[in-house]
Design a protein around this motif. Sequence first.
Motif, mmCIF file in Angstrom:
data_model
loop_
_atom_site.group_PDB
_atom_site.id
_atom_site.type_symbol
_atom_site.label_atom_id
_atom_site.label_comp_id
_atom_site.label_asym_id
_atom_site.label_seq_id
_atom_site.Cartn_x
_atom_site.Cartn_y
_atom_site.Cartn_z
ATOM 1 N N GLU A 30 0.920 -1.252 -0.028
ATOM 2 C CA GLU A 30 -0.025 -0.008 0.031
ATOM 3 C C GLU A 30 0.870 1.190 -0.022
ATOM 4 O OE1 GLU A 30 -3.659 -1.765 2.521
ATOM 5 O OE2 GLU A 30 -2.312 -0.295 3.403
ATOM 6 N N ILE A 31 0.551 2.080 -1.122
ATOM 7 C CA ILE A 31 1.504 3.236 -0.974
ATOM 8 C C ILE A 31 0.506 4.601 -0.571
ATOM 9 C CG2 ILE A 31 2.779 4.962 -2.617
ATOM 10 C CD1 ILE A 31 3.578 2.464 -4.338
ATOM 11 N N LEU A 32 1.125 5.092 0.298
ATOM 12 C CA LEU A 32 0.265 6.269 0.993
ATOM 13 C C LEU A 32 1.102 7.882 0.721
ATOM 14 C CD1 LEU A 32 0.370 3.808 3.031
ATOM 15 C CD2 LEU A 32 -1.623 5.093 4.188
ATOM 16 N N HIS A 33 0.415 8.876 0.563
ATOM 17 C CA HIS A 33 0.892 10.014 0.404
ATOM 18 C C HIS A 33 0.451 10.876 1.549
ATOM 19 C CE1 HIS A 33 1.439 14.039 -1.426
ATOM 20 N NE2 HIS A 33 2.346 13.742 -1.321
ATOM 21 N N LYS A 34 1.252 11.369 2.598
ATOM 22 C CA LYS A 34 0.880 12.047 3.826
ATOM 23 C C LYS A 34 -0.441 11.532 4.343
ATOM 24 C CE LYS A 34 2.431 16.366 1.730
ATOM 25 N NZ LYS A 34 2.321 17.505 1.108
ATOM 26 N N ASN A 35 -0.281 9.999 4.519
ATOM 27 C CA ASN A 35 -1.151 8.961 5.220
ATOM 28 C C ASN A 35 -2.673 9.036 4.514
ATOM 29 O OD1 ASN A 35 0.528 8.561 7.555
ATOM 30 N ND2 ASN A 35 0.043 10.806 8.388
ATOM 31 N N LYS A 36 -2.630 9.315 3.319
ATOM 32 C CA LYS A 36 -3.784 9.027 2.288
ATOM 33 C C LYS A 36 -3.289 7.742 1.326
ATOM 34 C CE LYS A 36 -5.638 13.586 2.522
ATOM 35 N NZ LYS A 36 -5.703 14.949 1.658
ATOM 36 N N LEU A 37 -4.276 6.785 1.410
ATOM 37 C CA LEU A 37 -3.862 5.693 0.564
ATOM 38 C C LEU A 37 -4.108 6.182 -1.010
ATOM 39 C CD1 LEU A 37 -3.259 2.666 0.491
ATOM 40 C CD2 LEU A 37 -5.898 2.274 0.485
ATOM 41 N N VAL A 38 -3.104 5.795 -1.691
ATOM 42 C CA VAL A 38 -3.078 6.230 -2.964
ATOM 43 C C VAL A 38 -3.000 4.838 -4.119
ATOM 44 C CG1 VAL A 38 -1.645 7.357 -4.814
ATOM 45 C CG2 VAL A 38 -1.624 8.348 -2.634
ATOM 46 N N LEU A 39 -2.358 4.024 -3.636
ATOM 47 C CA LEU A 39 -2.132 2.875 -4.623
ATOM 48 C C LEU A 39 -1.957 1.477 -3.708
ATOM 49 C CD1 LEU A 39 0.686 3.824 -6.844
ATOM 50 C CD2 LEU A 39 -1.527 3.583 -7.651
ATOM 51 N N LYS A 40 -2.590 0.517 -4.325
ATOM 52 C CA LYS A 40 -2.366 -0.846 -3.774
ATOM 53 C C LYS A 40 -2.045 -1.543 -4.984
ATOM 54 C CE LYS A 40 -6.553 -1.212 -0.578
ATOM 55 N NZ LYS A 40 -7.666 -2.105 -0.449
ATOM 56 N N SER A 78 -2.678 -3.549 -15.762
ATOM 57 C CA SER A 78 -2.383 -4.654 -14.700
ATOM 58 C C SER A 78 -3.632 -4.649 -13.953
ATOM 59 C CB SER A 78 -1.046 -4.009 -14.152
ATOM 60 O OG SER A 78 -1.082 -5.043 -12.941
ATOM 61 N N LYS A 79 -3.644 -6.118 -13.581
ATOM 62 C CA LYS A 79 -4.612 -6.480 -12.720
ATOM 63 C C LYS A 79 -4.298 -6.399 -11.316
ATOM 64 C CE LYS A 79 -7.324 -9.023 -15.789
ATOM 65 N NZ LYS A 79 -7.938 -10.403 -16.612
ATOM 66 N N ASP A 80 -2.984 -6.080 -11.082
ATOM 67 C CA ASP A 80 -2.232 -5.937 -9.878
ATOM 68 C C ASP A 80 -1.888 -4.889 -9.476
ATOM 69 O OD1 ASP A 80 -2.172 -9.063 -10.256
ATOM 70 O OD2 ASP A 80 -0.655 -8.820 -11.414
ATOM 71 N N ILE A 81 -2.534 -3.741 -10.033
ATOM 72 C CA ILE A 81 -2.448 -2.369 -9.370
ATOM 73 C C ILE A 81 -3.641 -1.744 -9.377
ATOM 74 C CG2 ILE A 81 -1.331 -0.091 -9.865
ATOM 75 C CD1 ILE A 81 0.892 -1.578 -11.602
ATOM 76 N N GLU A 82 -3.923 -1.093 -8.233
ATOM 77 C CA GLU A 82 -5.273 -0.402 -8.059
ATOM 78 C C GLU A 82 -4.922 1.135 -7.611
ATOM 79 O OE1 GLU A 82 -8.972 -0.114 -5.061
ATOM 80 O OE2 GLU A 82 -7.646 -1.666 -5.095
ATOM 81 N N ILE A 83 -5.263 1.936 -8.326
ATOM 82 C CA ILE A 83 -5.473 3.429 -8.129
ATOM 83 C C ILE A 83 -6.501 3.608 -7.122
ATOM 84 C CG2 ILE A 83 -5.424 5.837 -9.131
ATOM 85 C CD1 ILE A 83 -3.958 4.683 -11.699
#
Length: 119
Positions: free
Chosen positions: A76-86, A102-107
């Motif tokens: 899980e990638i967050l920007h300033k504690n807000k979830l951006v990507l899985k 890709s089926k493995d990346i969710e914006i």
Amino acid sequence: MKSDLPANFLLYLRSGEFSVSDGHGTNIEFSSKANIRRLNIVRLPIKFPGKMSLIKQLSEAKHIGKVLKKENVTLEILHKNKLVLKIGKNAKPKLSSLITLSKDIEIVDLKELRKLDKE
């Protein structure tokens, strides 16, 4: 051929946390618990010359997503504690699969992703 080094790094960090700081505060926070890896980008204090476009960066992440999904791990990638990507197992892309191919990346939050891209 794509390198497995970034994905393997994420797979082997099974528990714990660390942060990267400078004299102005925390820049990046990373935590790992069970099959979830969280990368919170608080701020990027340096500019990267020749930075790739956001779409190019996401297409480069496809390989990591496949490896993580195969191993039942989610980044899980967050920007300033807000979830951006899985990326990986828990990614459930809908329209974002048209962008990332890709089926493995969710914006999760496109607006916040654009803010991160501009930083």
